[in-house]
Scaffold this active site. Sequence first.
Site, PDB file in Angstrom:
ATOM      1  N   HIS A 197     -21.314  -4.132 -14.043  1.00 29.63           N
ATOM      2  CA  HIS A 197     -20.683  -5.445 -13.607  1.00 29.63           C
ATOM      3  C   HIS A 197     -21.712  -6.706 -13.385  1.00 29.63           C
ATOM      4  CE1 HIS A 197     -16.927  -3.354 -11.894  1.00 29.63           C
ATOM      5  NE2 HIS A 197     -16.855  -3.736 -13.146  1.00 29.63           N
ATOM      6  N   HIS A 241     -23.993  -7.477 -10.557  1.00 25.92           N
ATOM      7  CA  HIS A 241     -24.937  -6.517 -10.468  1.00 25.92           C
ATOM      8  C   HIS A 241     -26.115  -6.613 -11.535  1.00 25.92           C
ATOM      9  CE1 HIS A 241     -23.128  -4.179  -7.026  1.00 25.92           C
ATOM     10  NE2 HIS A 241     -21.982  -4.898  -7.607  1.00 25.92           N
ATOM     11  N   HIS A 270     -15.546   5.792 -11.032  1.00 32.28           N
ATOM     12  CA  HIS A 270     -15.060   5.574 -12.477  1.00 32.28           C
ATOM     13  C   HIS A 270     -15.370   4.388 -13.189  1.00 32.28           C
ATOM     14  CE1 HIS A 270     -12.100   9.042 -11.675  1.00 32.28           C
ATOM     15  NE2 HIS A 270     -13.405   9.176 -11.328  1.00 32.28           N
ATOM     16  N   GLU A 289     -22.301  -0.653  -0.163  1.00 30.18           N
ATOM     17  CA  GLU A 289     -21.472  -1.937  -0.486  1.00 30.18           C
ATOM     18  C   GLU A 289     -20.387  -2.024   0.669  1.00 30.18           C
ATOM     19  OE1 GLU A 289     -19.945  -2.805  -4.256  1.00 30.18           O
ATOM     20  OE2 GLU A 289     -21.726  -3.864  -4.738  1.00 30.18           O
ATOM     21  N   HIS A 329     -22.970  -6.945   0.513  1.00 32.30           N
ATOM     22  CA  HIS A 329     -22.102  -7.072  -0.650  1.00 32.30           C
ATOM     23  C   HIS A 329     -20.736  -6.948   0.048  1.00 32.30           C
ATOM     24  CE1 HIS A 329     -19.889  -7.220  -4.161  1.00 32.30           C
ATOM     25  NE2 HIS A 329     -20.861  -7.538  -4.908  1.00 32.30           N
TER      26      HIS A 329
END
Lengths: 948, 598
Positions: free
Chosen positions: B71, B74, B158, B203, B414
């Site tokens: 992502h 990140h 996932h 997170e 986060h």
Amino acid sequence: SGQESAVLSPAKKLRLSKPSKSAALHVDLCKASSSTDALQYLLTFSRKPVEAESVEGVVRILLEHYYKETDSSVRLKIASLLGLLSKTPGFSPDCIVDDAINTLSSEKSHQVLAQLLDSLLVIGSQLPESPAVRLRLIEVAYKNLSDSSFGVRTKCLQLLGCLGLLEAPLGKDTAMRDVQSIISDYFGDQDPRVRTAALKAMLQLHERGMKIHQIIYDQACRLLSDDYEQVRSAAVQMVWVLSQLYPESIVPIPSSNEEIRLVDDAFGKISHMVSDGSWMVRVQAAKTLGSMLQVSPHFLEQTLDKKLMSDLRRKRTAHERAKELFASGEFSSGRKWADDAPKEKLDTNTVNLIASGACGAFVHGLEDEMFEVRNAAVEALCQLARSSPSFAEKCLDFLVDMFNDEIEEVRLQSIHVLRQISTHITLREDQLDTVLAVLEDSSRDIREALHELLCFTNVSTKECIQLALLELLKNLNKYPTDRSSVWKCLKFLGSRHPTLVLPLVPELLSTHPYFDTPEPDMDDPAYIAVLVLVFNAATSCPTMPALFSDHTFRHYAYLRDSLSHLVPPLRLPGRKQVYGLDSVDCGSGSGSVESAQLFLQQSLNRVSTIQNLEAAGAPELLDLTIRDLQRLGELQTELAGAADFCATFLRCQLLLMKALQEKLWNISVPLILKQNITVTAAAQQVLDESYKLEFLYSGLENRQVATIHHVRLQAKALQLILAARTRHGLDSLISSCEKFLQDVESFQRLFLTELPHLQDSFVEKLLELLPRLSSCKPVEQVKILQTTLRQSGLLQLRLPEQIHRATATIIEPTGESDNPLRFTSGLVVALDIDATLEHVQDPQNSVKVQVLYPDGQSHVIHPKPADFRKPGPNRHRLITQVYLSHTAWTEPSQIEVRLLLAYSSSCSSRLGWTDAMDSLHPAEGTVEGTIPFSKHVKVFIMPKPARR
Amino acid sequence: NMPEINVTPLGAGQDVGRSCILVSIGGKNIMLDCGMHMGYNDDRRFPDFSYITQNGRLTDFLDCVIISHFHLDHCGALPYMSEMVGYDGPIYMTHPTKAICPILLEDFRKITVDKKGETNFFTSQMIKDCMKKVVPLNLHQTVQVDDELEIKAYYAGHVLGAAMVHIKVGSESVVYTVSVNKYAKSHISAWIDKCRPDILISESTYATTIRDSKRCRERDFLKKVHETIERGGKVLIPVFALGRAQELCILLETFWERMNLKAPIYFSTGLTEKANHYYKLFITWTNQKIRKTFVQRNMFEFKHIKAFDRSYADNPGPMVVFATPGMLHAGQSLQIFKKWAGNEKNMVIMPGYCVQGTIGHKILNGQRKLEMEGRATLDVKLQVEYMSFSAHADAKGIMQLIRMAEPRNMLLVHGEAVKMEFLKGKIEQEFSIDCYMPANGETATVTTNPSVPVDISLNLLKREMALGGPLPDPKKPRTMHGTLIMKENSLKLVSSEQALKELGLNEHQLRFTCRVQLQDPHSDPDTLHRIYTHLKSVLKGYTIQHLPDGTVMVESIVIKVSSSAEDTNAKVLLLSWSYQGGEYFFTALCIVKRLMYQ
């Protein structure tokens, strides 16, 4: 090592035993120049079995070499051989116990030590009757428990678990502590393998019947948070065991003054393990929960608890929303934006993030990533719900959710589970909707399981019935092969909910108060489905037939005849009963079954008055009784198996009787050729029928089996007599006589306990005459046999509790299709076969498919074990493909398919199969054969010209 | 001065987006993630690397960079950091992340540079150069970054290739997890050893959420699609290219297979195709179901899902189309939407959140008339459904992870400060461990209590074992005597003799002497004899000798009596003992004293 053996040799006792095996081994071992060689010899040696009588000698040779051997791998092999050898059947290892124990004292290698202990464990378990040996072995285990190697400690604990004394030796030796406390000391061992072994040993003690002390509970609970999964898994088992032993004990809750029942505490702790890090432990925990039925309802219901929140605000679960929607009368929504928007603010203190205790255990289990865990959770849910109706009601939503699991096994499992608890529950409309959606599943197993479920389901409103019908018709349309299953489902749905169906009738039959509507097509499966629903509802709703139109009555008569298993008899106003049959059925309740049973018994009693096979009037009586019984079987389906069984048995008797009554026995040989043929045929038929009796019916007791074997013996005697009369040669006669005598002996051996019941029978007389028979000449034997057979009485048949005939119905192919199956001759064509089997035991091994080709060739095909499904008790479904192939085929023609029940009777089969397995030849007297037990179905097959 | 672990978030400290956390542990500096912030278009979109160094390259200050998953929040700042700021050290990420990361970065670059026209942004070449520095990780593979620093990746959920990382220096360790198991079925999908790290960094985006079962939502989704297809309608599902799109595809594909449906499903081409390709490759990184079916076929080799062509939109009959972008603000999804909006049989399913101002947002709020370009209006007759699939790792998932790993301290990043506060309280209450939530640029310091390994000589161990009974009881500690030698960073415990030998020292006897004055009328030998007989009677089981030279020996203690010349009654008792005999000495002394004062 030479020294060692010198020191120890005086302790050895010399015994003389057969030298054969041991001597060879001795020579081999002496020849061995190096350890590797010796190891090789031992390896080859261990592949061959050793006779019981030479085991001891072999062990001594091995031990002798053991002390000389410096290489630990060879000693290890010898140690393992000790264990193997003491398992030799027929050998009692008590003579080698001392020597085996002695080896321990000089052993330095931990590995060998562990292996020696393992072998001692084998020896110990071979000698369960010898407490002295046990005590010695336990002592050995105690001594080695402090070994520094985990392997040795593990083995010691295993030994204690398997052999530890159930009763502590009373005051005899105070140093010998209680075996439980010793084992529990190792719960805190530094090695996880030893900890696991300790828990396993404790479980072993429990299995052997020792009552585990309650103090172990706390220790086991501590191990639930062990670092290693195998320890945690064993600890879950241990905690469970204790919760079953002391369910009502009171345990304190740490850091509070409260106390709870031990079973509740254990339930909470095991529930916690459902969210363990290791999926093996999760499976174990989920499974275990299912068997904790004594848990308090309060704790049980917590397992389904789930609180959702979003941004610290309480959120309703989808289940709650569905329920509310249903309550408010609105159905199927979700079209609104944010209808799952969070509601009231939560107090941060009340939010429980980590599930403590039972909280939400099943919610987690059912949502687990691994389907194994989900399956275990579903199973446990089922067990708990079956014992608690209120819990069943609560878990309904969760189970229905599982119908949409991504793994088929889980879906199937949850459908089965719902069926099992369906007596407790009534489905809401929204739940039913979810359930019915699964009807479109492409997997036949799922659909059928669902049909089965719907048969047992209670629904609450007429809309539900309508919905179910609609979906079932859709199902029928999409998968026409489901026809019979769908019909059956509607049959039950109708008979379960007559009052809900009643208001739907006009709509379902599309009748109109003023106008005549067109007559629906009678061959439409969907229309039949509707009628099945309506007619079954009408049985307990007498006002319903008033709503039928004329053609409905006509269709009723037709369906009652063609699909009588689906359409019940109805009392229709102003109409004659169509069948006399109905009158019997109408009153069919438990009373009529009883009367039928009585009738059956009376018939048998009547037959039993026949004194012997030559009594006058006996054939007529038998004939009559057989006819009665056959009719009874048709009328009373509950007794069909029993009636059929009796009828077949009596027919055998009748055949024997007729065969013996023939005048032929007094006529000289050349004249009787013709009669001989009929009698031979009769004897063969009796023989065949006797196999049918034995293998086609389930629920037989040993006594009936004896009776059947008796009939078979009679038939064989008859055959023997016939053979003697035709005089093919003396040699063959001698051998047949011998064979017969063997049969008699094996009968005696098999049914020793039943002999007292066989008074005045053929076999009893035969056994009396046995000494004479075995000494005289064959011709004389035959004569004796003949008179005995003719004088023996009719054996009385006693009926077992439940007796069922194995039946098979081929659903697919139907045999009605006019469309030929096309194939290229010489190549293979697949034919789909779908059949239901009832009351067949072990169908995987016994049911075969027979294909008869037009040229008379026949093939027998063994279906794969996976082709059999078990939709219900005593019921199997065979769905398979058979491959047809034939080379010379030009014209379209029909093949026939039928199912066979294969059987194999061997004299030794009832004595234990191991003996039969060991001998290379099948046991003598084994008869293998097949019984056709379904109708022939014809399939039209047309060859295509082969392409060039 | 205890060793410390310092954790400083450069981004994502009490904030969402721009994940970048500096950890210094055992003298090593590690950067965890290097993300961008979606909400900013200026300098604030990247972490402030000047915190590390004002000028010069980062290579000298960082030992390694670890990227948890693909992502952009990140990994979005990675090329900027490595190529524009300057970093040449190793960058670690899993194989799937390494494969997908450059696609997303390139996409991000295109939008920023080509569409928005920004300059001074990283180039395609820079992305390529950056990816050359990447060292791929395998799951559960321990990678030695240097002699002391080792890292190990665990499966995290996932999002394809997402990983938790266990970072270890000596006996100190840190675990970093993003717990992005967005599509996980359960709270537990990530698994980690009970590694008991010093800090677990997690997170906490959904710290205040406990979510419902995914199964209900899936069922709703499938039911809606199915119903529309059955009545002959078309279904449009606007998606973003990665992650959820694949998830939904698999869901529909399986459902089609299960229910034996025939209507076509299309997937719009472009980026998604490439992404699907990677999903196909990294099948082992996906969930159990997909892995299981892989035995028969690759789930991403879709049977029912075909590539979409512009012309298909006008085909008659039912169909399902996945089209990008997800908020209906432009592109293919908007074009199809315009075509289908007029028919009430059709349906659009919005699987995610829509930003204000987009068409997606408008229709979700019930707007039925839309103004398009050129004053045209569009009547929305088709059904609009919202399907919430935003099922992120929730508070329970984080708690589960803590239970599994048993960290000594917890550190949250986060997430919003208020939500973190709640979770922090819960963690401290349930596990009684310290929980930190540093803001950006703020350093959280955790002192560690590392265990110091000492080598022990086998001989010594055996000797001590022989002394104290059979096997040491693991529950009870035992004292042992030995000499600790510290030499060149290693510690060794040996017997004193060996220590002397190794160090080349002579053994010195240390004796203590004590003089006791007392009054006694007897003669010296008599007094000594009295002492001797008394000790003999009191101290049973000790060796007591009366030596001919006028001394009494109790074990190693020597007792002598002498009287002064002036006063024969005033006796002086001399007791002498070696330092080992100290424990006996006081016993002996007491006894003797008691005797004399009787």
